[in-house]
Design an enzyme around this catalytic site. Structure first.
Site, PDB file in Angstrom:
ATOM      1  N   CYS A  21       0.795  -1.562   0.128  1.00 31.17           N
ATOM      2  CA  CYS A  21      -0.254   0.000  -0.126  1.00 31.17           C
ATOM      3  C   CYS A  21       0.876   1.004   0.052  1.00 31.17           C
ATOM      4  CB  CYS A  21      -1.209   0.481   1.229  1.00 31.17           C
ATOM      5  SG  CYS A  21      -0.045   0.077   2.343  1.00 31.17           S
ATOM      6  N   CYS A  88      45.383 -12.342 -15.193  1.00 32.18           N
ATOM      7  CA  CYS A  88      45.823 -12.368 -13.876  1.00 32.18           C
ATOM      8  C   CYS A  88      45.297 -11.964 -12.806  1.00 32.18           C
ATOM      9  CB  CYS A  88      47.378 -11.212 -14.053  1.00 32.18           C
ATOM     10  SG  CYS A  88      47.375  -9.827 -14.049  1.00 32.18           S
ATOM     11  N   ASP A 491       6.021  29.707 -31.191  1.00 31.59           N
ATOM     12  CA  ASP A 491       6.779  30.884 -32.448  1.00 31.59           C
ATOM     13  C   ASP A 491       6.488  30.355 -32.775  1.00 31.59           C
ATOM     14  OD1 ASP A 491       9.604  31.520 -33.349  1.00 31.59           O
ATOM     15  OD2 ASP A 491      10.245  29.200 -33.577  1.00 31.59           O
TER      16      ASP A 491
END
Length: 805
Positions: A21, A88, A491
């Site tokens: 919840c 290695c 615009d």
């Protein structure tokens, strides 16, 4: 107002398990925020995720540990790699360090002997990111082969929940039958023991999840819905056991069936809720499914099928008709109609040819394409879209803060009401059993899940359906605010027009070609639409040498052409530099009245203008319809542009915009937007760099996808098709989402405000209370899912009160 976070800051996304919840979500948030270095944490209960912003030195294991300490779990997954080139132990350390640097990785263990790496990472961490990290460290890597059908299998979680429901139902049905056959007070002792036998597995096996979750909540000094269910059903079960053990079954009522039915109904509700919640993420799953698993790479003239995760930038891939493009790239061979509908919402395929861009996930419908890959993994458009949608769905809408405050005290308040209910009924003379059952009804009717799901499920459904139709909403706050927009400012160039201007007139003291040559030299290297138009219009000729070029934002450009200083720009620039344009003023005014943009050329230091270049841009075919649709929705429109007033008014008249603000610089655009905001919620629609300040200043900013990256990064909503009709659609989906949020919150609060008093007054049997609680969450999620039926163009006028709420 958004708090600016320190830079740099790391974003972590953690899938959370165990939440039941919204109280759980609040508990996880508190646990994460308490970590030193964590700036913000937002937990979304609906999609079970936590988004955390923290200092880079806050490690992922620290966050995971905090979630665990709060009683919940981070969903983790193991991934295996085959690593080549290690020699290695130092190689092991280097590979491990590289893997641990990948966002989402919790642990990485590399085995040198077996040349393998086991990575424990947050669920959803991309294998491509792990492979890339190993490669960057200097080693080779590939994924271990996995079951190719694993992704198609039914989630185990759903199967497990379904089994729990079936088992509980099988054991509960006989209890219900006995309840009707033998009313309370007439149970035979043998039947009482049989009821006990049937109810016990339901209580402690089927209901075990409630005890576990409730115990975790108590350990975290919190509460959740599962705690209420555990307490309520345990009280009913315990009272019934007491009656049986004390040999009072023939005279006192038993409530085994009540506790069993409540657990069964809650489990059923949880299962239905989980299935419904999965559907709210359908849009993201559909987007993820767009990427194919295999790419056909051309190497030395031979096509080789390779896993998509191994694809690299610079690879050349072949895409046959009917196949999906594996990643973003540029076409180097072929032409085809490409279906981009799942990315842009555009149902019509678009023609793509050599030199054109294609995006990963799109489909080549009728031709063979050879594509040079330009972006892979998280850098592709598809990945960015998914990331945007996920961020929007994870973010919290402002109204959710109110719900969080209510949820944080919900469970303690309900437990207090239950205690008071028991005491008052007992003091009024009611039998202990009746008082206890009324208190149980109070505990069981409580619906914190519905409160927690009301807002996020609607936001997930709304942002998902919007993304499916080409509207990318960056955050939940933008989705919530858009429904209150009163004014939309546009615009002009590239927004109301196509942004592909053409040179229609050149006039000056010298020949047009000579004037264009100077203008072309000044704009060398510029990506401005007017610069591209000049280069297309100019006849081939000797190249001029440009030096000391300087852009004047919103006005024009200056520079030295063959050593002579020139300036090229709009009328305000000429006025600023004292250049007289009257020699060509009448002709320029006539062109502006026809909708043309006029730019002037002058030599620095000279009074008289050398001439002008006139450009004409085509109005977007859908612009007038888009403005008309906004007007029908009760929204006003304004044009705010740096272009000349004559051209701006002509375009505004053609598309139906009444108010025009022209010849303004970028910062003046932003101030104009601020003035519009004083009159009501304002949205700004733009596409260019010059629009970025205005977009940032607006309440809601929308960018056209065919505009600049700066505009899209600034905007909170991106219109993927570059279609102005999506502006009205964005407002409409916001209104519909907001309506669903209000409906969900109404029902969530109504369940509790009506149910709790009825339960306390003894009018609700625990079985009815359990059914109401179990299906409250299902109804809220189902209501939100209705948003998936929305389609672009469904916009309709909305009542003023709802529009401006």
């Amino acid at each position: 107002m958004t708090t600016r976070l320190p830079d740099p800051v790391s974003r972590h996304v953690l899938p959370i398990q165990g939440m039941t919840c919204t109280s759980c979500a609040h508990t996880v948030e508190k646990a994460l925020v308490r970590i030193p270095g964590v700036h913000a944490a937002a937990v979304n209960f609906a999609d079970e995720s936590a988004h955390v912003d923290a200092d880079p030195d806050v490690t992922l294991p620290t966050l995971v540990a905090a979630v665990d300490a709060a009683g919940y779990r981070v969903a983790l997954t193991d991934q295996d790699l085959v690593v080549g080139g290690m020699g290695c132990a130092s190689c092991v350390g280097r590979v491990e360090k590289a893997l641990r640097s990948v966002p989402g990785v919790v642990t990485a263990a590399v085995n040198l002997a077996t040349e393998s790496a086991r990575i424990t990472a947050v669920s959803g961490t991309a294998p491509a990111d792990l492979l890339a990290a190993v490669v960057r460290a200097g080693y080779a890597a590939r994924l271990r082969e996995a079951d190719p059908l694993a992704g198609n299998r039914r989630p185990a979680r759903f199967s497990r929940e379904a089994r729990q429901v079936v088992v509980a139902a099988v054991l509960t049905v006989p209890l219900v039958v006995m309840m009707f056959l033998m009313p309370a007070g007439h149970q035979a002792a043998s039947m009482a023991w049989l009821q006990w036998l049937l109810a016990t597995p339901v209580q402690f096996l089927s209901g075990a999840r409630f005890y576990r979750s409730g115990w975790r909540a108590l350990r975290a000094r919190s509460g959740n819905m599962d705690l209420l269910v555990a307490l309520g059903t345990s009280a009913a079960y315990g009272l019934s056991v007491y009656v049986v053990v004390s040999a009072q079954a023939a005279h006192a009522p038993l409530y085994f069936e009540s506790s069993a039915i409540v657990i069964t109904l809650v489990l059923l509700g949880k299962w239905l809720e989980s299935r419904a919640r999965q559907q709210t993420s359908e849009a993201i799953r559909a987007l993820r499914a767009l990427r194919p698993d295999i790419a056909r790479v051309r190497r030395d003239g031979i096509e080789v099928d390779v896993p998509i995760v191994t694809l690299q930038v610079g690879d050349t891939v072949a895409v046959r008709p009917g196949e999906r493009v594996p990643a973003d790239g540029v076409i180097v061979e072929g032409r085809s109609l490409v279906d981009e509908s799942m990315l842009t919402g555009e149902s019509r395929a678009v023609l793509r040819e050599v030199g054109g861009n294609v995006v990963g996930g799109s489909i080549s419908t009728d031709g063979l394409l050879v594509v040079n890959i330009a972006a892979v993994g998280t850098e592709t458009l598809l990945a960015r879209i998914i990331r945007l949608v996920e961020d929007a769905q994870a973010a919290k809408a402002p109204i959710q803060r109110l719900v969080d405050r209510v949820s944080s005290v919900f469970v303690p308040v309900v437990m207090g009401i239950a205690a008071v209910t028991f005491i008052l009924w007992w003091l009024s003379g009611a039998p202990v059993g009746a008082a206890l059952i009324n208190a149980v009804s109070v505990l069981v009717i409580a619906c914190p899940c519905a409160l927690g799901l009301a807002t996020p499920t609607a936001i997930m459904a709304g942002t998902g359906v919007a993304a499916r139709h080409g509207i990318l909403i960056r955050d939940a706050e933008a989705l919530e605010m858009t429904h209150r927009v009163r004014t939309v400012a546009f615009d002009k160039t590239g927004t109301l027009t196509l942004g592909r201007p053409e040179v229609v007139a050149v006039e000056g003291r010298s020949t047009g070609d000579a004037l264009l040559a100077i203008v072309a030299a000044l704009q060398e290297g510029s990506d401005h639409p007017l610069a591209r138009a000049v280069r297309l219009a100019r006849a081939e000729g000797a190249a001029l040498v440009l030096s000391d070029a300087r852009t004047l934002p919103g006005r024009g450009i200056t520079g030295l052409v063959n050593g002579v200083p020139y300036l090229f720009g709009n009328r305000p620039l000429m006025d600023e530099r004292g250049v007289d344009i009257t020699a060509f003023g009448r002709r320029a005014a006539a062109l502006e009245a026809e909708g043309c943009t006029v730019s002037w050329l002058a030599a620095s230091g000279e009074r008289d203008v050398l001439g002008f270049v006139a450009f004409r841009d085509q109005i977007r075919p859908e612009a007038a319809e888009a403005v008309a649709r906004l007007r029908a929705m009760g929204i006003g429109t304004v044009m705010v542009t740096g272009d000349n007033a004559g051209s701006a008014r002509t375009v505004a008249r053609q598309v139906g915009i009444d108010r025009v603000v022209a010849e303004v610089l970028p910062d003046e655009k932003a101030r104009e937007i601020a003035r519009l905001r004083e009159q009501g919620m304002t949205a700004m629609v733009g596409d260019g760099i010059n629009d970025a300040p205005a977009l940032a200043a607006a309440d809601v900013s929308m960018a056209m996808s065919d505009g600049t990256d700066v505009a899209m990064q600034t905007a909170r909503i991106t219109l993927m098709r570059g279609n102005l009709l999506l502006v009205a659609d964005a407002v409409d989906i916001s209104r519909r989402t907001w309506r669903k949020i209000r409906q969900n919150l109404f029902w969530a609060f109504a369940y509790n405000l009506v149910g709790l008093p009825l339960a306390a007054l003894g009018y609700l049997n625990p079985v009815i209370a359990g059914a109401a609680m179990a299906f409250s969450s299902v109804s809220v999620v189902t209501n939100a899912l209705m948003l998936r039926n929305w389609r672009p163009g469904d916009t309709a006028p909305v009542k003023t009160r709802e529009t401006n709420a």
